[in-house]
Design an enzyme around this catalytic site. Sequence first.
Site, short mmCIF file in Angstrom:
data_model
loop_
_atom_site.label_atom_id
_atom_site.label_comp_id
_atom_site.label_asym_id
_atom_site.label_seq_id
_atom_site.Cartn_x
_atom_site.Cartn_y
_atom_site.Cartn_z
N GLU A 1 -7.02 63.39 -85.55
CA GLU A 1 -6.71 61.97 -85.26
C GLU A 1 -5.25 61.65 -85.59
O GLU A 1 -4.61 60.89 -84.86
CB GLU A 1 -7.67 61.04 -86.02
N HIS B 1 1.63 59.48 -80.19
CA HIS B 1 2.03 58.10 -79.88
C HIS B 1 3.46 57.85 -80.34
O HIS B 1 4.29 57.31 -79.60
CB HIS B 1 1.05 57.13 -80.56
ZN LIG Z 1 -8.87 63.33 -79.85
#
Ligand SMILES: [Zn+2]
Length: 229
Positions: free
Chosen positions: A102, A109
Amino acid sequence: MPFLYDTAYLIYVLPFMLLAMYAQYKVNSNYNYYAQIRNSNNMTGAQVARIILDRNNLQHVPVVKTSGVLSDHYDPRNKTISLSAGVYDNPSVSAASIAAHEVGHAIQHDKKYIPLKLRSAIAPAISFASNFVWIFIVIGFLISPIFVNIGIAIFIGVLLFQVVTLPVEFDASRRAIRELENGLISQDEKSGAKKVLQAAALTYIAATLVTVGQIARIFSLGGRRSNRN
Ligand SMILES: [Zn+2]
């Protein structure tokens, strides 16, 4: 709806559905197995996520606990990592792997990774349109092929979304393993971490193949229908 389970379904869709079920089974079994194995640093998923975030200059990204099992995700809208209790609180190999994955999305990003941008851009339209895909197809087969074509166009949009998702997921797992190797897990634990993440990757591949199969099936049904006319 007579064509919900036609021969074309058995040929084009069912094999990939079975693959998807197998992938889901592997996700659960690998997750459960490696959730029992403590990582050698004795660090919870929340701690692992925090360390990787901080050393990538992402101190502003919070790590919060969320409900559910395997509900872990990174939300680019509020730049937050949400980890399920089993990942957040446990010092297991599974927890470290999923937390690192994650964080991989948060790093993507931050680095403006193109496939992630593309995925986020098309996600809202696709998730909205996909609710109606079967309505168009059913109406189309009953009334007019125009609606079938709209249904196929939506399916192709879904496929595009799933294809763009693949590099996003593979890259997040690659980043996760690289970060974990950097002092967070031992060499022995690395193969377990890879197994947990590879099973998840297989679910994305299977879902993509199911969509390919659905498109092939609709074309095949359309073809047989026009042969009869
Ligand atoms: Zn993922």
